[in-house]
Design a protein around this motif. Structure first.
Motif, PDB file in Angstrom:
ATOM      1  N   GLU A 217      65.336 -10.087 -52.164  1.00 11.53           N
ATOM      2  CA  GLU A 217      66.106  -9.085 -52.077  1.00 11.53           C
ATOM      3  C   GLU A 217      64.430  -7.741 -51.035  1.00 11.53           C
ATOM      4  N   MET A 218      63.524  -7.205 -51.688  1.00  7.47           N
ATOM      5  CA  MET A 218      62.124  -6.481 -51.335  1.00  7.47           C
ATOM      6  C   MET A 218      62.344  -6.686 -50.136  1.00  7.47           C
ATOM      7  N   GLY A 219      62.534  -8.027 -49.450  1.00  6.57           N
ATOM      8  CA  GLY A 219      62.432  -7.717 -47.749  1.00  6.57           C
ATOM      9  C   GLY A 219      63.939  -7.536 -47.140  1.00  6.57           C
ATOM     10  N   GLU A 220      64.820  -7.253 -47.560  1.00 12.61           N
ATOM     11  CA  GLU A 220      65.974  -6.989 -47.286  1.00 12.61           C
ATOM     12  C   GLU A 220      66.196  -5.845 -47.035  1.00 12.61           C
ATOM     13  N   LEU A 221      65.415  -4.856 -47.277  1.00 11.80           N
ATOM     14  CA  LEU A 221      65.843  -2.414 -47.689  1.00 11.80           C
ATOM     15  C   LEU A 221      65.778  -2.531 -46.818  1.00 11.80           C
ATOM     16  N   ALA A 222      66.978  -1.435 -46.345  1.00 12.57           N
ATOM     17  CA  ALA A 222      67.223  -0.701 -45.291  1.00 12.57           C
ATOM     18  C   ALA A 222      65.930   0.164 -44.477  1.00 12.57           C
ATOM     19  N   GLY A 223      65.947   0.700 -45.611  1.00 17.68           N
ATOM     20  CA  GLY A 223      64.600   1.657 -44.876  1.00 17.68           C
ATOM     21  C   GLY A 223      62.735   1.684 -45.231  1.00 17.68           C
ATOM     22  N   ALA A 224      62.950   0.512 -46.223  1.00 16.00           N
ATOM     23  CA  ALA A 224      61.128  -0.383 -46.213  1.00 16.00           C
ATOM     24  C   ALA A 224      60.555  -1.059 -46.044  1.00 16.00           C
ATOM     25  N   ASP A 225      59.992  -1.290 -45.767  1.00 20.83           N
ATOM     26  CA  ASP A 225      58.745  -2.778 -45.092  1.00 20.83           C
ATOM     27  C   ASP A 225      57.880  -3.028 -46.204  1.00 20.83           C
ATOM     28  N   VAL A 226      58.206  -4.270 -46.128  1.00 19.39           N
ATOM     29  CA  VAL A 226      56.814  -4.983 -46.995  1.00 19.39           C
ATOM     30  C   VAL A 226      56.016  -5.386 -47.223  1.00 19.39           C
ATOM     31  N   ALA A 227      55.083  -5.186 -47.311  1.00 25.41           N
ATOM     32  CA  ALA A 227      53.346  -6.132 -47.319  1.00 25.41           C
ATOM     33  C   ALA A 227      52.902  -6.525 -48.177  1.00 25.41           C
ATOM     34  N   VAL A 228      51.483  -7.159 -48.245  1.00 27.19           N
ATOM     35  CA  VAL A 228      50.815  -8.425 -48.740  1.00 27.19           C
ATOM     36  C   VAL A 228      49.486  -7.903 -48.016  1.00 27.19           C
ATOM     37  N   PRO A 229      48.496  -7.514 -49.007  1.00 24.03           N
ATOM     38  CA  PRO A 229      47.126  -7.690 -47.985  1.00 24.03           C
ATOM     39  C   PRO A 229      47.062  -9.493 -48.213  1.00 24.03           C
ATOM     40  N   GLU A 270      61.408   4.302 -42.749  1.00 21.48           N
ATOM     41  CA  GLU A 270      60.152   4.958 -43.356  1.00 21.48           C
ATOM     42  C   GLU A 270      59.309   4.994 -44.557  1.00 21.48           C
ATOM     43  N   ARG A 271      59.952   3.792 -45.220  1.00 17.63           N
ATOM     44  CA  ARG A 271      58.655   3.831 -46.514  1.00 17.63           C
ATOM     45  C   ARG A 271      58.508   2.043 -46.588  1.00 17.63           C
ATOM     46  N   ARG A 272      56.966   2.076 -47.324  1.00 23.98           N
ATOM     47  CA  ARG A 272      56.339   1.100 -47.234  1.00 23.98           C
ATOM     48  C   ARG A 272      56.100   0.423 -49.074  1.00 23.98           C
ATOM     49  N   LEU A 273      56.205  -0.773 -49.170  1.00 26.67           N
ATOM     50  CA  LEU A 273      56.298  -0.972 -50.867  1.00 26.67           C
ATOM     51  C   LEU A 273      55.208  -2.379 -50.296  1.00 26.67           C
ATOM     52  N   THR A 274      53.802  -2.273 -50.356  1.00 28.03           N
ATOM     53  CA  THR A 274      52.792  -2.603 -50.974  1.00 28.03           C
ATOM     54  C   THR A 274      52.845  -3.993 -51.970  1.00 28.03           C
ATOM     55  N   LEU A 275      52.217  -5.675 -52.400  1.00 28.72           N
ATOM     56  CA  LEU A 275      52.247  -5.805 -53.389  1.00 28.72           C
ATOM     57  C   LEU A 275      51.178  -6.741 -53.150  1.00 28.72           C
ATOM     58  N   ARG A 276      50.410  -5.694 -54.565  1.00 27.86           N
ATOM     59  CA  ARG A 276      48.772  -5.606 -54.701  1.00 27.86           C
ATOM     60  C   ARG A 276      48.588  -7.489 -55.949  1.00 27.86           C
ATOM     61  N   PHE A 277      48.125  -8.362 -56.071  1.00 33.46           N
ATOM     62  CA  PHE A 277      47.834  -9.103 -56.485  1.00 33.46           C
ATOM     63  C   PHE A 277      45.698  -8.739 -57.357  1.00 33.46           C
ATOM     64  N   LEU A 278      45.961  -9.827 -58.487  1.00 33.85           N
ATOM     65  CA  LEU A 278      44.387  -9.664 -58.984  1.00 33.85           C
ATOM     66  C   LEU A 278      43.341  -8.293 -58.639  1.00 33.85           C
ATOM     67  N   VAL A 279      44.408  -6.951 -59.230  1.00 32.14           N
ATOM     68  CA  VAL A 279      43.821  -6.086 -59.573  1.00 32.14           C
ATOM     69  C   VAL A 279      44.163  -5.046 -60.693  1.00 32.14           C
ATOM     70  N   SER A 280      43.573  -4.658 -61.966  1.00 32.21           N
ATOM     71  CA  SER A 280      44.634  -3.929 -62.747  1.00 32.21           C
ATOM     72  C   SER A 280      43.577  -2.449 -63.029  1.00 32.21           C
ATOM     73  N   PRO A 281      44.562  -1.600 -63.119  1.00 32.70           N
ATOM     74  CA  PRO A 281      44.226  -0.051 -63.457  1.00 32.70           C
ATOM     75  C   PRO A 281      43.187  -0.035 -65.337  1.00 32.70           C
ATOM     76  N   VAL A 282      42.547   0.352 -64.802  1.00 29.24           N
ATOM     77  CA  VAL A 282      41.261   0.270 -65.898  1.00 29.24           C
ATOM     78  C   VAL A 282      41.468   2.108 -66.198  1.00 29.24           C
ATOM     79  N   GLU A 283      41.930   2.960 -64.761  1.00 26.23           N
ATOM     80  CA  GLU A 283      41.571   4.471 -65.357  1.00 26.23           C
ATOM     81  C   GLU A 283      42.248   5.472 -64.871  1.00 26.23           C
ATOM     82  N   LEU A 284      43.328   5.880 -65.316  1.00 22.75           N
ATOM     83  CA  LEU A 284      44.341   6.856 -64.032  1.00 22.75           C
ATOM     84  C   LEU A 284      43.902   8.117 -64.147  1.00 22.75           C
ATOM     85  N   PHE A 285      43.681   8.623 -63.108  1.00 18.44           N
ATOM     86  CA  PHE A 285      42.793  10.357 -63.335  1.00 18.44           C
ATOM     87  C   PHE A 285      43.671  11.112 -62.410  1.00 18.44           C
TER      88      PHE A 285
END
Ligand code: NAP
Length: 467
Positions: A217-229, A270-285
């Motif tokens: 469904e993410m690939g069918e959004l009217a206003g956002a592209d979907v990307a994965v590195p 106008e918008r872009r959604l990027t899916l990232r894999f094999l990464v974990s947040p270790v800190e928010l600053f």
């Protein structure tokens, strides 16, 4: 079969929590014919349906149509709904024990799991569970504020809730206007400045918790592209071997969808959604005012854990992702109920197959049961609660057969009714709810929407002529 020691009495059951699990418990009880049953269902909110109303995304109306089934259950003559009656506030365990042979807790998982990393509490970092409850018009969350003036946002976790949240952030106002999203959320999201949304997965594409229709469904959004590195869409050797061994077609399909997204070229959306894999947040600053400005991520690789599952482990590579809004979507968590044994480590009521256990002895506590997320943890879709409730009801009926039920001194239907009227004269009956439902749908129809929700209890009571 009649209830032990009360030959003329039907089995009187209290269900605390009017979400899917509670309704499926009622349904299974009504389906069997051996024991005559009367069910009273309680909810602390005036409105029934739990996460179907306050959790399922507003742009997923088809899923919400399951409430038709619950409506049919509620029409049974031996069913009563008491909304706006809170266990632990208006009613206590002793009250229920005085009126029912069996009590079932189906209160779900009402809070979120923590990430346990520095900066988690910075302003700009929120639990996805709160965001979900806010956009769905849950009265407890209507006054929450989310900083949608930021251009870059990250959603941590890649389950279906994370996908819901990311999708709602990416929807156009026109798309949202066709849903039953809370009015205030529609207005706030229409003014949203968010342009980039990242979904952050700590494992690889093959381990992503979201399901295929949801990610498609993410690939069918009217206003956002979907990307994965592209390099993150590729499977590592362990995942590849795992997939080949299992031959799991659903996972293969999921990986294919993600690899197709990796080939996407940016459009003028106008918008872009990027899916990232094999990464974990270790800190928010954040900045000096304590407002979130970014997130430090560590790269992971997978290893085979003792149980054979592929788990992530950090390798010594870091990156910084500048984001001003973070929604943490790493799972819901159950909240303990007064006087009910709870397993803090799992966030569930201590139970075996739905029978609540005494912590000291691990033996069942007579007459006390549980079903749904508060029994098994926050997993599965709405329908998963059906077999889960069946398991609990099987135990309940077996215990009736053994005469192992409570012996309430006041099992009469009128007795609890009088007590509730006394404790909260403003309680909401199912008839009251049907009236609210009708008003919401009528207002919705005027605007071409499925419904316009009441989002405050005061509004609901006023609409019913109570205040
Ligand atoms: P979920 O499916 O359990 O997903 C949780 C996600 O958080 C997983 O990706 C998990 O990764 C990740 N996570 C956990 N701890 C983390 C950490 N410390 N750091 C980074 N990531 C972490 O939970 P959910 O999305 O809240 O959904 C709950 C249930 O409701 C699910 O069964 C879901 O399918 C269902 N649901 C269904 C729908 C639908 O059908 N449309 C919509 C919403 C929800 P790991 O896998 O690596 O642990």
């Amino acid at each position: 079969m009649t209830v032990a020691n009360t030959p003329s009495q039907p089995l009187r059951v209290a269900i605390v929590g009017a979400g899917p699990a509670g309704f499926y418990v009622a349904e299974h009880l009504f389906r069997q014919t051996e024991v005559p049953v009367e069910v009273d269902m309680f909810d602390r909110l005036p409105t029934p349906f739990g996460l179907v109303r306050a959790g399922v995304a507003p742009d997923h109306q088809k899923i919400k149509s399951v409430t038709k089934v619950y409506d049919r259950i509620a029409q049974k003559p031996n069913f009563r709904f008491y909304g706006y009656v809170e266990f632990g506030a208006h009613l206590h365990l002793d009250d229920l024990k005085a009126h029912y042979h069996q009590i079932v807790f189906t209160t779900g998982a009402q809070t979120d799991r923590n990430l346990n990393i520095p900066g988690e509490d910075l302003s700009g970092s929120y639990a996805a569970t709160e965001f979900v409850a806010w956009y769905n018009g849950h009265p407890d969350y209507r006054d929450c504020q989310f900083d949608l003036s930021q251009e870059r946002a990250a959603v941590i976790g890649v389950g279906n809730v994370a996908v819901d949240v990311a999708r709602i952030l990416c929807r156009t106002p026109e798309e949202l206007r066709q849903t039953d999203i809370a009015d205030y959320a529609l207005e706030a999201l229409s003014r949203s400045k968010v342009k980039e949304v990242y979904l952050i997965g700590r494992r690889g594409p093959a381990q992503a918790a979201f399901t295929n229709p949801e990610i498609k469904e993410m690939g069918e959004l009217a206003g956002a592209d979907v990307a994965v590195p592209p390099e993150e869409a590729e499977l590592d050797a362990l995942s590849q071997a795992d997939l080949e061994k299992s031959g799991n077609k659903l996972i293969a399909r999921k990986v294919k969808i993600l690899q197709d997204y990796a080939q996407n070229q940016p459009s003028d959306k106008e918008r872009r959604l990027t899916l990232r894999f094999l990464v974990s947040p270790v800190e928010l600053f954040g900045d000096e005012q304590g407002h979130l400005t970014g997130m430090k991520l560590v790269r992971n690789e997978l290893y085979v854990s003792q149980s054979g599952v592929l788990r992530p482990k950090p390798i010594d590579q870091f990156e910084t992702l500048p984001v001003g809004l973070v929604l943490r979507s790493v799972g819901y968590r159950g909240v303990p109920l007064p006087e009910i044994p709870f397993r803090q480590d799992w966030g569930i009521i201590l139970n075996e197959q739905g029978r609540i256990l005494a912590p000291e002895t691990n033996q069942p506590l007579t007459g006390l049961y549980t079903a749904g997320w508060i029994k098994r943890g926050p997993s599965g879709v709405i329908g998963t609660n059906k077999p889960d409730a069946a398991e609990t009801v099987k135990c309940m009926l077996a215990d009736v057969g053994q005469g192992a039920v409570l012996s309430p001194p006041q099992p009469e239907v009128a007795a609890i009714d009088n007590l509730i009227r006394d404790r909260n004269p403003n309680y909401i009956s199912y008839q009251d709810w049907l009236r609210l439902d009708e008003l919401e749908q009528t207002k919705g129809a005027e605007q071409g929407r499925p419904r316009v929700k009441f989002t405050s209890i005061k509004e609901m009571l006023t609409a019913l002529g109570r205040e």
